[in-house]
Design a protein around this motif. Structure first.
Motif, PDB file in Angstrom:
ATOM      1  N   LEU A  18       0.832  -1.213   0.000  1.00  0.00           N
ATOM      2  CA  LEU A  18       0.000   0.000   0.000  1.00  0.00           C
ATOM      3  C   LEU A  18       0.862   1.256   0.000  1.00  0.00           C
ATOM      4  O   LEU A  18       0.576   2.218  -0.723  1.00  0.00           O
ATOM      5  CB  LEU A  18      -0.935   0.009   1.207  1.00  0.00           C
ATOM      6  N   LEU A  65      -6.520  -2.465  -0.487  1.00  0.00           N
ATOM      7  CA  LEU A  65      -6.886  -2.578   0.922  1.00  0.00           C
ATOM      8  C   LEU A  65      -8.316  -3.100   1.065  1.00  0.00           C
ATOM      9  O   LEU A  65      -8.585  -4.004   1.865  1.00  0.00           O
ATOM     10  CB  LEU A  65      -6.745  -1.232   1.628  1.00  0.00           C
ATOM     11  N   SER A  81      -8.459  -6.725   0.114  1.00  0.00           N
ATOM     12  CA  SER A  81      -7.780  -7.520   1.144  1.00  0.00           C
ATOM     13  C   SER A  81      -8.687  -7.756   2.350  1.00  0.00           C
ATOM     14  O   SER A  81      -8.811  -8.887   2.832  1.00  0.00           O
ATOM     15  CB  SER A  81      -6.496  -6.828   1.609  1.00  0.00           C
TER      16      SER A  81
END
Length: 139
Positions: free
Chosen positions: A86, A102, A105
């Motif tokens: 990230l 993100l 995930s």
């Protein structure tokens, strides 16, 4: 003591598997970290499967749970790899790609962990566990 050894050996195995994935699917800092995402999502599925199946068996030794969970899965999947990806994407100006990574995930990880839990319970022919705690006996 057996649990500590199981975690150490499991950590070696998980780290080795992670290295194989890193070498098989390399990516640059400005590319989408597909390898990191896939590894972490697979880890969520695998951990859910273990908790839903193997963890529910009374005969499963605590050291095996520790070795597979904290050892293999814990070293195979890493939050630090997600954060590093990230930060690299953000540094390259790919803020939206970092946000998407993100989101996938977290949401994907939860969904696959739930799917793994269901799969493990189904394969073990047991109902979904209501309590996955081992009363602090993991380590």
């Amino acid at each position: 003591m057996r649990s500590y050894l199981a975690v150490a050996v499991g950590g070696l195995i998980g780290t080795g598997l992670r290295l194989v994935c890193d070498l098989a699917f390399p990516h640059s800092d400005d590319a989408f970290p597909i390898e990191t995402l896939v590894v972490n999502l697979l880890g969520c599925l695998a951990l859910g499967w273990l908790v839903g199946g193997l963890w529910t068996r009374p005969a499963t030794p605590v050291w095996l749970k520790a070795g597979l969970g904290a050892g293999v899965i814990g070293s195979f999947t890493t939050l630090s790899a997600v954060i590093a990806s990230l930060l690299a994407l953000t540094r390259e100006g790919e803020v939206w790609l970092a946000a998407l990574s993100l989101l996938v995930s977290v949401v994907g990880g939860l969904a696959l962990a739930a799917a793994g839990l269901q799969l493990g319970s189904t394969l073990a022919h047991r109902p979904l566990p209501h309590d996955v705690s081992d009363a602090g006996e993991t380590l």
